[in-house]
Design a protein around this motif. Sequence first.
Motif, PDB file in Angstrom:
ATOM      1  N   LEU A  53       0.840  -1.196   0.000  1.00  0.00           N
ATOM      2  CA  LEU A  53       0.000   0.000   0.000  1.00  0.00           C
ATOM      3  C   LEU A  53       0.872   1.241   0.000  1.00  0.00           C
ATOM      4  CD1 LEU A  53      -2.838  -0.955   2.509  1.00  0.00           C
ATOM      5  CD2 LEU A  53      -3.090  -0.518   0.073  1.00  0.00           C
ATOM      6  N   PRO A  54       0.516   2.226  -0.818  1.00  0.00           N
ATOM      7  CA  PRO A  54       1.313   3.444  -0.846  1.00  0.00           C
ATOM      8  C   PRO A  54       1.033   4.282   0.395  1.00  0.00           C
ATOM      9  CG  PRO A  54      -0.633   3.694  -2.213  1.00  0.00           C
ATOM     10  CD  PRO A  54      -0.663   2.292  -1.667  1.00  0.00           C
ATOM     11  N   GLY A  55       1.958   5.080   0.781  1.00  0.00           N
ATOM     12  CA  GLY A  55       1.724   6.072   1.819  1.00  0.00           C
ATOM     13  C   GLY A  55       1.611   5.499   3.209  1.00  0.00           C
ATOM     14  N   HIS A  56       0.623   5.933   3.938  1.00  0.00           N
ATOM     15  CA  HIS A  56       0.537   5.659   5.354  1.00  0.00           C
ATOM     16  C   HIS A  56      -0.838   5.135   5.658  1.00  0.00           C
ATOM     17  CE1 HIS A  56       3.500   8.696   4.463  1.00  0.00           C
ATOM     18  NE2 HIS A  56       4.193   8.221   5.446  1.00  0.00           N
ATOM     19  N   PRO A  57      -1.053   3.848   5.426  1.00  0.00           N
ATOM     20  CA  PRO A  57      -2.399   3.313   5.545  1.00  0.00           C
ATOM     21  C   PRO A  57      -2.888   3.254   6.981  1.00  0.00           C
ATOM     22  CG  PRO A  57      -0.818   1.554   5.156  1.00  0.00           C
ATOM     23  CD  PRO A  57      -0.069   2.836   5.017  1.00  0.00           C
ATOM     24  N   THR A  58      -4.187   3.271   7.146  1.00  0.00           N
ATOM     25  CA  THR A  58      -4.802   3.020   8.445  1.00  0.00           C
ATOM     26  C   THR A  58      -4.997   1.520   8.594  1.00  0.00           C
ATOM     27  OG1 THR A  58      -7.031   3.122   7.526  1.00  0.00           O
ATOM     28  CG2 THR A  58      -6.083   5.193   8.278  1.00  0.00           C
ATOM     29  N   ALA A  59      -5.315   1.079   9.809  1.00  0.00           N
ATOM     30  CA  ALA A  59      -5.582  -0.340  10.032  1.00  0.00           C
ATOM     31  C   ALA A  59      -6.721  -0.789   9.114  1.00  0.00           C
ATOM     32  CB  ALA A  59      -5.954  -0.577  11.495  1.00  0.00           C
ATOM     33  N   GLU A  60      -7.683   0.076   8.939  1.00  0.00           N
ATOM     34  CA  GLU A  60      -8.821  -0.274   8.093  1.00  0.00           C
ATOM     35  C   GLU A  60      -8.412  -0.413   6.628  1.00  0.00           C
ATOM     36  OE1 GLU A  60     -11.921   2.609   8.012  1.00  0.00           O
ATOM     37  OE2 GLU A  60     -13.419   1.155   7.317  1.00  0.00           O
ATOM     38  N   ASP A  61      -7.558   0.461   6.146  1.00  0.00           N
ATOM     39  CA  ASP A  61      -7.055   0.333   4.772  1.00  0.00           C
ATOM     40  C   ASP A  61      -6.458  -1.052   4.555  1.00  0.00           C
ATOM     41  OD1 ASP A  61      -7.665   2.999   4.247  1.00  0.00           O
ATOM     42  OD2 ASP A  61      -5.643   3.713   4.719  1.00  0.00           O
ATOM     43  N   ILE A  62      -5.631  -1.449   5.495  1.00  0.00           N
ATOM     44  CA  ILE A  62      -4.965  -2.742   5.388  1.00  0.00           C
ATOM     45  C   ILE A  62      -5.992  -3.865   5.461  1.00  0.00           C
ATOM     46  CG2 ILE A  62      -3.329  -4.299   6.530  1.00  0.00           C
ATOM     47  CD1 ILE A  62      -1.920  -1.690   7.541  1.00  0.00           C
ATOM     48  N   PHE A  63      -6.889  -3.732   6.411  1.00  0.00           N
ATOM     49  CA  PHE A  63      -7.933  -4.739   6.603  1.00  0.00           C
ATOM     50  C   PHE A  63      -8.751  -4.943   5.332  1.00  0.00           C
ATOM     51  CE2 PHE A  63     -12.435  -5.413   7.974  1.00  0.00           C
ATOM     52  CZ  PHE A  63     -12.298  -6.735   8.360  1.00  0.00           C
ATOM     53  N   LEU A  64      -9.197  -3.866   4.734  1.00  0.00           N
ATOM     54  CA  LEU A  64     -10.045  -3.981   3.538  1.00  0.00           C
ATOM     55  C   LEU A  64      -9.297  -4.659   2.400  1.00  0.00           C
ATOM     56  CD1 LEU A  64     -11.908  -0.561   3.646  1.00  0.00           C
ATOM     57  CD2 LEU A  64     -12.821  -2.835   4.161  1.00  0.00           C
ATOM     58  N   ARG A  65      -8.028  -4.308   2.253  1.00  0.00           N
ATOM     59  CA  ARG A  65      -7.250  -4.899   1.186  1.00  0.00           C
ATOM     60  C   ARG A  65      -7.011  -6.390   1.432  1.00  0.00           C
ATOM     61  NH1 ARG A  65      -3.125  -3.874  -2.688  1.00  0.00           N
ATOM     62  NH2 ARG A  65      -3.973  -1.785  -2.987  1.00  0.00           N
ATOM     63  N   CYS A 111      -1.772  17.962   2.932  1.00  0.00           N
ATOM     64  CA  CYS A 111      -2.541  19.017   2.270  1.00  0.00           C
ATOM     65  C   CYS A 111      -3.906  19.126   2.937  1.00  0.00           C
ATOM     66  CB  CYS A 111      -2.701  18.731   0.780  1.00  0.00           C
ATOM     67  SG  CYS A 111      -3.705  20.018  -0.022  1.00  0.00           S
ATOM     68  N   GLN A 112      -4.236  20.349   3.345  1.00  0.00           N
ATOM     69  CA  GLN A 112      -5.485  20.541   4.088  1.00  0.00           C
ATOM     70  C   GLN A 112      -6.698  20.346   3.199  1.00  0.00           C
ATOM     71  OE1 GLN A 112      -4.382  24.487   5.409  1.00  0.00           O
ATOM     72  NE2 GLN A 112      -4.089  23.784   7.507  1.00  0.00           N
ATOM     73  N   ARG A 113      -6.516  20.522   1.892  1.00  0.00           N
ATOM     74  CA  ARG A 113      -7.681  20.364   1.023  1.00  0.00           C
ATOM     75  C   ARG A 113      -7.818  18.931   0.516  1.00  0.00           C
ATOM     76  NH1 ARG A 113      -8.722  24.843  -3.211  1.00  0.00           N
ATOM     77  NH2 ARG A 113      -8.961  25.917  -1.212  1.00  0.00           N
ATOM     78  N   CYS A 114      -6.801  18.423  -0.181  1.00  0.00           N
ATOM     79  CA  CYS A 114      -6.951  17.092  -0.803  1.00  0.00           C
ATOM     80  C   CYS A 114      -6.448  15.970   0.090  1.00  0.00           C
ATOM     81  CB  CYS A 114      -6.263  17.052  -2.163  1.00  0.00           C
ATOM     82  SG  CYS A 114      -4.448  17.056  -2.066  1.00  0.00           S
ATOM     83  N   LYS A 115      -5.898  16.313   1.237  1.00  0.00           N
ATOM     84  CA  LYS A 115      -5.473  15.338   2.247  1.00  0.00           C
ATOM     85  C   LYS A 115      -4.270  14.489   1.849  1.00  0.00           C
ATOM     86  CE  LYS A 115      -8.999  16.712   4.605  1.00  0.00           C
ATOM     87  NZ  LYS A 115      -8.767  17.842   5.528  1.00  0.00           N
ATOM     88  N   GLN A 116      -3.697  14.747   0.681  1.00  0.00           N
ATOM     89  CA  GLN A 116      -2.537  13.942   0.313  1.00  0.00           C
ATOM     90  C   GLN A 116      -1.367  14.218   1.259  1.00  0.00           C
ATOM     91  OE1 GLN A 116       0.251  14.460  -3.069  1.00  0.00           O
ATOM     92  NE2 GLN A 116      -0.895  16.349  -3.509  1.00  0.00           N
ATOM     93  N   ILE A 117      -0.566  13.187   1.460  1.00  0.00           N
ATOM     94  CA  ILE A 117       0.587  13.306   2.347  1.00  0.00           C
ATOM     95  C   ILE A 117       1.855  13.254   1.503  1.00  0.00           C
ATOM     96  CG2 ILE A 117       1.856  12.198   4.226  1.00  0.00           C
ATOM     97  CD1 ILE A 117      -0.954  11.034   5.068  1.00  0.00           C
ATOM     98  N   ILE A 118       2.673  14.264   1.622  1.00  0.00           N
ATOM     99  CA  ILE A 118       3.943  14.296   0.904  1.00  0.00           C
ATOM    100  C   ILE A 118       5.056  14.076   1.925  1.00  0.00           C
ATOM    101  CG2 ILE A 118       5.509  15.720  -0.469  1.00  0.00           C
ATOM    102  CD1 ILE A 118       3.063  17.250  -1.511  1.00  0.00           C
ATOM    103  N   GLU A 119       5.945  13.141   1.626  1.00  0.00           N
ATOM    104  CA  GLU A 119       7.071  12.920   2.526  1.00  0.00           C
ATOM    105  C   GLU A 119       8.260  13.752   2.069  1.00  0.00           C
ATOM    106  OE1 GLU A 119       8.072   8.813   2.800  1.00  0.00           O
ATOM    107  OE2 GLU A 119       6.047   8.207   3.373  1.00  0.00           O
ATOM    108  N   PHE A 120       9.046  14.199   2.998  1.00  0.00           N
ATOM    109  CA  PHE A 120      10.251  14.932   2.624  1.00  0.00           C
ATOM    110  C   PHE A 120      11.274  14.789   3.746  1.00  0.00           C
ATOM    111  CE2 PHE A 120      10.032  18.694   5.403  1.00  0.00           C
ATOM    112  CZ  PHE A 120       8.738  18.569   5.877  1.00  0.00           C
ATOM    113  N   ASP A 121      12.501  15.158   3.456  1.00  0.00           N
ATOM    114  CA  ASP A 121      13.455  15.226   4.565  1.00  0.00           C
ATOM    115  C   ASP A 121      14.242  16.517   4.489  1.00  0.00           C
ATOM    116  OD1 ASP A 121      15.137  14.642   2.458  1.00  0.00           O
ATOM    117  OD2 ASP A 121      15.202  12.523   2.966  1.00  0.00           O
ATOM    118  N   GLU A 122      14.619  16.970   5.632  1.00  0.00           N
ATOM    119  CA  GLU A 122      15.338  18.243   5.771  1.00  0.00           C
ATOM    120  C   GLU A 122      16.361  18.043   6.851  1.00  0.00           C
ATOM    121  OE1 GLU A 122      15.265  20.746   4.009  1.00  0.00           O
ATOM    122  OE2 GLU A 122      13.386  20.490   2.918  1.00  0.00           O
ATOM    123  N   PRO A 123      17.340  17.194   6.602  1.00  0.00           N
ATOM    124  CA  PRO A 123      18.206  16.794   7.712  1.00  0.00           C
ATOM    125  C   PRO A 123      18.853  17.945   8.466  1.00  0.00           C
ATOM    126  CG  PRO A 123      19.068  16.085   5.564  1.00  0.00           C
ATOM    127  CD  PRO A 123      17.728  16.651   5.329  1.00  0.00           C
TER     128      PRO A 123
END
Lengths: 152, 152
Positions: free
Chosen positions: B39-51, B104-116
């Motif tokens: 699963l891409p991103g950061h699934p919830t327990a339910e996401d995993i369960f359904l799949r 993103c507050q509107r579309c809820k997508q999560i972008i990962e990044f690093d800024e060491p």
Amino acid sequence: MICSKEDPNLTEKVTQRLQGQKGRMTGQRRLILETLESLPGHPTAEDIFLRVREVAPHLNLSTVYRMLRWLQKEGLITVRVFSENERQDRFDPNLTTEHFHFVCQRCKQIIEFDEPSPASAIIADFEKNNSARVENVGLVLHGLCRDCLSQE
Amino acid sequence: MICSKEDPNLTEKVTQRLQGQKGRMTGQRRLILETLESLPGHPTAEDIFLRVREVAPHLNLSTVYRMLRWLQKEGLITVRVFSENERQDRFDPNLTTEHFHFVCQRCKQIIEFDEPSPASAIIADFEKNNSARVENVGLVLHGLCRDCLSQE
DNA sequence: TCCTTACTGCAAATCATTTGCAATAGTATA
DNA sequence: TATACTATTGCAAATGATTTGCAGTAAGGA
């Protein structure tokens, strides 16, 4: 650096907001607001409820929640979740300028701090690299505080 | 920069851990692990369960939770709460090096990044000023992503 | 003082997650 | 390969935080 609450009058601010929108300043609301201001740190709804109950034994927990959600919607408080495995929301009156949090994994104390320059560097970089706009920043450090570290 | 998952074999890592502690690698566990990786991103327990359910209709949600909590305890995944008002935990396989998140507050997508570097500056400062030890850093930015910004 | 309707208390609902328990199934050993 | 031991599972019920419906109560303007 531990920040303290500086703005003395959440109640007054709320009264003003209520005028504009058919709202009413009730005794319960006044109590909840005063309690929110007087409690140190980042109380949960239950913390507020228990304190308020000492004075007003009939005041209901759902009234506390309703007020807190209203304050959140109005942008007068911020809701935070400091760690997985701590399921209660914590409510942070926006009485100081932007600040971040350190949560001690052992004693659970929350230390507030601010680090304006490295944080703005992170934000600026992210905005540049992603053509995005950052509206707010949640930065939570977890670790061991001075006291717990010395008891290792 | 969007990071992708690089480490191909969570299942193998888990099998090894299980050996050491009277644990058993069951079909359910294998499925949950493969799903978590796929699963891409950061699934919830339910996401995993359904799949997982598509393949194993009897597998129970509590089995998913039990596995996820075990993985958390073993330090193989990280549990995150990205925003108040999103009550489900999200599970982040520790497949990449340390990274942070933008929601993103509107579309809820999560972008990962690093800024060491700015992040380590924050940590170093805090540790110095407070004689504390920082074990981990949660940095979540909220705002509008490129696409949502262009639709303003 | 009266009226309107926002607000409250209460109880019940909801939602995510956890737990008790009896049945099932890995796996180590004979 | 069969057997025994016990970790793991499915299920249903419990939990804990938060929300909601509703009927009664009380701000605060007329």
